[in-house]
Design an enzyme around this catalytic site. Structure first.
Site, PDB file in Angstrom:
ATOM      1  N   GLU A 115      -6.702  -6.155  -7.907  1.00 39.76           N
ATOM      2  CA  GLU A 115      -6.156  -6.874  -9.064  1.00 39.76           C
ATOM      3  C   GLU A 115      -6.483  -8.355  -8.980  1.00 39.76           C
ATOM      4  OE1 GLU A 115      -2.023  -5.086 -10.302  1.00 39.76           O
ATOM      5  OE2 GLU A 115      -2.244  -4.999  -8.139  1.00 39.76           O
ATOM      6  N   SER A 127       6.209  -2.919  -2.872  1.00 37.29           N
ATOM      7  CA  SER A 127       7.121  -3.534  -3.835  1.00 37.29           C
ATOM      8  C   SER A 127       8.404  -3.890  -3.119  1.00 37.29           C
ATOM      9  CB  SER A 127       7.394  -2.546  -4.962  1.00 37.29           C
ATOM     10  OG  SER A 127       8.636  -2.830  -5.564  1.00 37.29           O
ATOM     11  N   LYS A 142       6.061   2.309  -3.725  1.00 35.74           N
ATOM     12  CA  LYS A 142       4.876   1.678  -4.281  1.00 35.74           C
ATOM     13  C   LYS A 142       3.836   1.284  -3.232  1.00 35.74           C
ATOM     14  CE  LYS A 142       4.071   0.790  -7.960  1.00 35.74           C
ATOM     15  NZ  LYS A 142       4.474  -0.346  -8.770  1.00 35.74           N
ATOM     16  N   HIS A 161     -16.593   5.156 -23.060  1.00 37.33           N
ATOM     17  CA  HIS A 161     -15.363   4.878 -23.835  1.00 37.33           C
ATOM     18  C   HIS A 161     -14.119   5.314 -23.062  1.00 37.33           C
ATOM     19  CE1 HIS A 161     -18.022   4.471 -27.440  1.00 37.33           C
ATOM     20  NE2 HIS A 161     -18.685   5.449 -26.825  1.00 37.33           N
TER      21      HIS A 161
END
Ligand code: ARG
Length: 470
Positions: free
Chosen positions: A304, A291, A297, A170
């Site tokens: 992804e 970025s 970043k 969980h």
């Protein structure tokens, strides 16, 4: 059978190979709408291999003389070499599909004899063959890629032996586990994917050529010989089914979907792990992007995109299922829509597997962060309950007792590590000094032995098994 040189074919008024019964040229919009050459071009090698086997079969059946056969095969090989040299040649030609394209190039090279090749064959059995040849090869490639990924996983598990981290259920910290054990969970998933694909490949083993448009052929083609030449184990048993069947594509896309689910779950996990909140992994810079605005970043784009591209593969599965649903026997042009989802899936799976293999080999695991997380004493609550259960009380009662102890840890913000023996004994007189041996991540891990457990002996045995050394 006589083998006179064919008379030059009369060009139909439409310029199409099937144009004889038509009174006008196809509307250009229809040409654009119906063509598949722009994407089935990638079948050219398989199409030509099938044509060579078919030419041999026609010669065996007496339809072609030896010299005609030789000319045809030589022509086909030249076409293949030219197409290999100029992979974009399909862009500038008006042909409907790869089959028409190859046949036209062949005929341009060897003259009207090229038109004999299509004797006893239809594009319907031809495309079924091409797809099976293509998929058989791609599955073999994907299986070897899975093997490389699996090897990378096993290597990392060996290297990371002894690193602890919390296992989660969980998404909440659950119990201490070995990082190697965690990694081998993915090994198991890919092992199943591999066996599903091998199974799918078995059902690709029936050779379609000879089914003709749908009813078979009238030229006495020795289908078994064609099958042997193209390395199939046998031939399809029913000509109608042969040209209607795209089960193998649906099956492959389903196997590929599960494979992508595994890659996507893994990608998701490592996207989280690379966030500062976890900080469990440091991804190699060359697999990340920055970025345009925020200079600090370092984004895990590859992971992804593996996660994102899985959606295309599931879409491809639904695509083919929807195309096939409700199609009457036998071939219907709808089936041309099988190719884009298939090709796109092969590309997506191959790229994703290859990148994931590099990532698993080169990612740095931040064991300090993992071990800090695993030192959360609540991860040992189950061990405390097990301890009491081992001393003879029902597990349910043990669970209740330890639950109350956990409540105390949380409300007083004092981990079990700071408790004295009398404090434990207040909750149960069964707690004794040996309790402190139990109460460590290592103790917790090492007690979970046997096949499939996280104890180091079990994990080492799993690695050995994966290496084929058991
Ligand atoms: N391009 C077609 C396909 O991929 C080949 C078969 C076409 N057959 C036909 N009779 N139009 O399905």
């Amino acid at each position: 059978m006589a083998n006179k040189e064919t008379q030059p074919k009369k060009k139909s008024s439409t310029g199409k190979m099937w144009g004889g019964r038509f009174s006008e040229a196809t509307d250009p919009q229809v040409d654009r709408f119906t063509e598949s050459l722009s994407y089935d071009y990638r079948l050219y090698r398989y199409d030509i291999a099938g044509s060579i086997a078919h030419a041999n079969a026609l010669a065996r059946a007496g339809i072609l003389t030896e010299s005609e056969k030789k000319k045809l095969i030589l022509g086909l090989k030249k076409v293949e070499a030219e197409l290999a040299e100029d992979p974009l040649s399909f862009r500038w030609v008006p042909d409907e599909d790869i089959h028409m394209f190859v046949e036209r190039l062949l005929t341009e090279k060897i003259g009207p004899l090229g038109g004999k090749l299509h004797t006893g064959r239809s594009r319907n059995d031809q495309v079924a063959l091409d797809l099976k040849l293509y998929l058989r090869e791609k599955i073999a490639e994907i299986v070897s890629q899975i093997d490389l990924l699996s090897e990378a996983i096993v290597k990392q598990s060996e290297k990371q032996m002894g690193v602890f981290l919390p296992g989660y259920t969980h998404m909440q910290r659950a119990q201490p586990i070995l990082l190697s054990h965690y990694l081998l969970a993915y090994y198991e998933m890919f092992r199943r994917d591999r066996s599903r694909l091998e199974d799918c490949k078995k059902r690709l083993n029936e050779m379609p050529l000879g089914a003709g448009a749908l009813a078979g052929n009238s030229f006495g083609i020795d289908r078994m010989a064609v099958a042997a030449e193209l390395c199939f184990q046998g031939v399809t048993a029913n000509s109608i089914d042969t040209v209607s069947d795209r089960d193998f594509i649906a099956e492959f896309l389903s196997d590929a979907s599960l494979l992508m689910i595994h890659l996507s779950r893994w990608a998701e996990e490592w996207v989280l792990w690379s966030a500062s909140e976890f900080g469990f992994v440091d991804l190699p810079d060359r697999f990340c992007t920055g970025s345009s605005m925020m200079p600090q970043k370092k984004n895990p784009d590859v992971l992804e995109l593996i996660r994102g591209k899985s959606g295309r593969v599931f879409g491809a599965l639904i695509n083919i299922l929807t195309v096939l649903k409700g199609l009457p026997l036998s071939y219907n042009r709808d089936m041309q829509e099988d190719k884009r989802p298939l090709f796109d899936t092969v590309d997506t799976v191959q790229e994703s597997l290859s990148l994931m293999t590099l990532l698993v080999s080169e990612t740095q695991f931040i064991s300090k962060k993992m071990e800090a997380a695993v030192s959360d004493s609540l991860l040992l609550a189950t061990d405390l309950a097990d301890y009491l259960a081992q001393k003879g009380i029902p597990f349910r009662s043990a669970h209740e007792i330890v639950g109350k102890m956990v409540y105390k840890v949380v409300s007083e913000k004092r981990p079990f590590g700071e408790w004295s023996l009398p404090e434990f004994q207040k909750h149960s007189p069964l707690f004794e000094k040996d309790l402190f041996r139990v109460l460590t991540p290592e103790g917790s891990i090492e007690r979970r032995g046997g096949v499939g457990g996280t104890a180091s002996a079990s994990v080492k045995a799993a690695i050995k098994k994966a290496r084929g050394k058991n």
